[in-house]
Scaffold this motif. Structure first.
Motif: not given
Ligand code: OGA
Ligand code: NI
Length: 422
Positions: A210, A213-218, A270, A372
């Motif tokens: 991913h 969105p930023p919170h899924l980018k890991d 988003n 989204k």
């Protein structure tokens, strides 16, 4: 044959529409959402029977405690099979005769999907060039696929992205196993799509991650070799997202809508963006196998960076398979199911597949630009009327993509069955 669709219980909620429609339509159901908080890891299995063309009978069965944490069978890396120099193809990869590469007549060798030069698409004053817009309109309606030139992503960055990934896939299999994925999120190193036990598999390995969105980018879920890969993916992702934003405007304007319409329907800022990098090793019997079975992309729009040296992608046009001849440093753009739905089928999400060969491996990067994931997607109001009723009921992308994630690639069966009751 029976097969299973797994529905994750911690989806917001859903409800099964009457079976006379088809077998998989879901909308909000407040009753089920109550139980979903209780057991996070619980899945709902929907068993569908009688897979005849127009009537599908639906049974729902709950299996408490079941999870989609793991694949139904031990995973075999296609790279390992290819490196063991098999003289024959293992049964798991032999497609039924009707799906093999040569069963449908191929189009004349020179046929190709449209090639569109985007140079000057957005003029100084910000208004898009009408001739280019008309080409895009026709391609979206008639083909669902086109190549773009002068798209604004630097050629060196495209090459760097593909070659970094090639290096990653050339690592020994066991060094990649630390990134092995599961059907729960699909993130990481994988070798199958779908969780149907005993399924005939495709001749490819892949990596899925991913970007938005930023919170899924890991970054921890991304590869760390070669050392430049994370930085390159990151930069590549940003440039491709920009390109998608420009194309989204054209798609809106071409339907007589405000330029932000599609982007807004996707959730504005988003949106989701993810990357699947496909690795197709050499195959000992390419005439019996597929690198990737026929499917339409479930998301919004796909930007594919193909291998510059090796053909493989085929696009369905009427009853023929057209082998795409990639133009140097072009991207291949295709409409996904969510844009077909939003456009009420003005734009087509078209079936495609990948063939393999015994001479050369192939690497491709499929970048998926998605709505989204938790907002309902349905035909845009401006595009429907009493004469042109909405063809699809609302469904979130989270719900929608469970189908390919459980069944694997199945042609266009999903979007075609996702139609409103009449
Ligand atoms: C995909 C896809 C085509 C290719 O990843 O969805 O269609 O050429 N890939 O690898
Ligand atoms: Ni695809």
């Amino acid at each position: 044959a029976d097969f299973w669709i797994l529905l994750h219980h911690n989806l917001p909620s859903y409800k099964l529409l009457p079976p006379i429609i088809f077998y998989y339509l879901f909308i909000t159901n407040p009753l089920l959402s109550k139980t979903s908080h209780i057991e996070q890891e619980q899945y709902q299995y929907i068993k569908t029977k009688n897979m005849t063309k127009n009537k599908k009978e639906v049974n729902i069965e709950t299996r408490k405690g079941s999870t989609m944490d793991e694949w139904p069978e031990p995973i075999v890396r296609v790279q390992s099979l290819a490196e063991s120099n098999l003289s024959s193809l293992p049964d798991r990869y032999i497609k039924p005769a009707s799906q093999r590469p040569t069963t449908i007549e191929e189009a004349p060798a020179a046929t190709n999907i449209p090639i569109i030069d985007l140079e000057g698409l957005f003029l100084e004053d910000g208004s898009p060039d009408e001739a280019i817009m008309a080409q895009i309109s026709e391609a979206c309606r008639e083909w669902g696929f086109f190549q773009v030139l002068n798209h604004g992503v630097r050629p060196e960055l495209m090459d760097a992205a593909r070659e970094n990934w090639r290096e990653f896939f050339h690592l020994p299999v066991n060094e990649k196993e630390t990134h092995r994925n599961s059907p729960k999120t699909y993130e990481g190193y994988g070798s199958r799509l779908g969780v149907e036990k005993g399924a005939i598999l495709d001749w490819s390995d892949y990596y899925f991650l991913h970007l938005l969105p930023p919170h899924l980018k890991d970054f921890n879920k991304w590869p760390s070799f070669p050392p430049t890969i994370r930085e390159v993916i990151d930069e590549y992702g940003k440039e491709v997202v920009n390109l998608c934003g420009r194309i989204m405007k054209v798609l809106s304007l071409n339907l007589g809508l405000k330029e932000e319409k599609f982007q807004d329907a996707f959730g504005g800022e988003n949106i989701g963006a993810c990357l699947r990098v496909n690795y197709y090793p050499k195959c000992p019997r390419p005439e019996l196998a597929l690198g990737l079975s026929s499917h339409s992309d479930p998301g919004g729009m796909t930007i594919l960076l193909p291998d510059d040296q090796v053909f493989g992608l085929q696009v369905r046009k009427n009853d023929m398979w057209i082998t795409v001849k990639p133009h140097p440093h072009a991207f291949i753009v295709n409409i996904g199911d969510q844009i077909q739905i939003l456009s009420n089928s003005a734009y087509k999400s078209v079936e495609h597949r990948v063939i393999v060969n015994s001479e050369k491996e192939r690497v491709s990067l499929a970048f998926f630009y998605n709505p989204k994931s938790d907002i309902p997607i349905q035909p845009l109001q401006e595009l429907v009327s009493t004469h042109n009723p909405p063809l699809y009921p609302p469904m979130t992308f989270d719900q929608y993509r469970l189908f390919i994630r459980t069944q694997g690639p199945q042609g266009k069966s999903h979007v075609e069955s996702h139609v409103s009751p009449r």
